[in-house]
Enzyme design. Structure first.
Site, PDB file in Angstrom:
ATOM      1  N   VAL A   1       0.809  -1.289  -0.104  1.00 43.14           N
ATOM      2  CA  VAL A   1      -0.032  -0.043   0.003  1.00 43.14           C
ATOM      3  C   VAL A   1       0.917   1.150  -0.096  1.00 43.14           C
ATOM      4  O   VAL A   1       1.166   1.721  -1.123  1.00 43.14           O
ATOM      5  CB  VAL A   1      -0.876   0.002   1.373  1.00 43.14           C
ATOM      6  CG1 VAL A   1      -1.985   1.093   1.069  1.00 43.14           C
ATOM      7  CG2 VAL A   1      -1.712  -1.426   1.263  1.00 43.14           C
ATOM      8  N   CYS A   2       1.182   1.560   1.216  1.00 42.05           N
ATOM      9  CA  CYS A   2       1.978   2.986   1.214  1.00 42.05           C
ATOM     10  C   CYS A   2       3.573   2.881   0.683  1.00 42.05           C
ATOM     11  O   CYS A   2       3.955   3.995   0.091  1.00 42.05           O
ATOM     12  CB  CYS A   2       2.114   3.314   2.655  1.00 42.05           C
ATOM     13  SG  CYS A   2       0.432   3.679   3.296  1.00 42.05           S
ATOM     14  N   VAL A   3       3.986   2.000   0.791  1.00 37.63           N
ATOM     15  CA  VAL A   3       5.457   1.764   0.064  1.00 37.63           C
ATOM     16  C   VAL A   3       5.279   1.885  -1.362  1.00 37.63           C
ATOM     17  O   VAL A   3       6.063   2.677  -2.079  1.00 37.63           O
ATOM     18  CB  VAL A   3       6.273   0.575   0.472  1.00 37.63           C
ATOM     19  CG1 VAL A   3       7.472   0.498  -0.221  1.00 37.63           C
ATOM     20  CG2 VAL A   3       6.588   0.455   2.125  1.00 37.63           C
TER      21      VAL A   3
ATOM     22  N   THR B   1       4.134   5.418  -2.602  1.00 32.38           N
ATOM     23  CA  THR B   1       5.267   6.302  -2.515  1.00 32.38           C
ATOM     24  C   THR B   1       6.370   6.255  -3.456  1.00 32.38           C
ATOM     25  O   THR B   1       6.683   7.188  -4.329  1.00 32.38           O
ATOM     26  CB  THR B   1       5.749   6.409  -1.117  1.00 32.38           C
ATOM     27  OG1 THR B   1       4.712   6.726  -0.186  1.00 32.38           O
ATOM     28  CG2 THR B   1       6.909   7.548  -1.063  1.00 32.38           C
TER      29      THR B   1
END
Length: 185
Positions: free
Chosen positions: A115-117, A120
């Protein structure tokens, strides 16, 4: 090779290494220890460390779940950015912070891989940054009950496809923490 002129610097982004995010994460202790070593190395080499924290209904600011794990503590003067979206660039001061520091290359580690990795990494790459994923310093929880592969497969797949990222004027790539080059040169 970043697309940014006059931005030869590198920054280490530590994504969402919060108690509530990594409590049940795959290889949690190993990833935290690897990250701690990489953070120490970045500090020793004068590379900015940027800490990112997610906040939502489960990660309420000020709660234990929202706080960074106790093994990873920002030093005074290091940037700590709070975000409400998976992408650490979205609706945060990350881009102006990096621009002000002359950063055109980001080294990304943390949680959650899927998700976040990933968000980004993709956002930084699309914005013109060279992006390096630290292959042994990102993790995620087991979401197999939701019908997706287990965390080891998610991590391996992310490492595989990110190792092959290239676009005009910029490159992606992966490296293990011990091999990450923290300078742009």
């Amino acid at each position: 090779m970043t697309t940014f002129t006059n931005r030869p610097g590198t920054a280490l982004l530590v994504i969402d290494m919060q108690n509530g995010v990594v409590a049940g994460a795959h290889r949690r202790d190993e990833v935290v220890a690897t990250l701690a070593g990489l953070v120490a190395r970045a500090r020793g080499e004068g590379v900015p460390v940027v800490w990112v924290r997610h906040q939502d209904a489960a990660l309420v600011p000020g709660t234990r779940a929202w706080q960074l794990v106790p093994e990873l503590v920002p030093l005074p003067g290091e940037s700590v950015l709070d975000k409400e979206y998976a992408d650490a660039f979205e609706a945060t001061e990350l881009e102006p912070l990096l621009a002000g520091a002359g950063v055109g290359r980001i080294v990304v580690a943390g949680a959650a891989t899927d998700v976040c990795v990933r968000s980004t990494l993709h956002s930084g790459f699309a914005r013109g940054y060279d992006t390096v994923l630290v292959s042994d310093a990102h993790t995620t929880e087991d979401t197999g009950a939701e019908g997706v592969p287990g965390p080891a497969a998610i991590i391996a797949h992310t490492n595989l496809y990110w190792s092959q990222q290239v676009a005009p004027g910029r490159v992606g790539g992966t490296a293990e923490a011990a091999e990450v080059v923290l300078t742009a040169g």
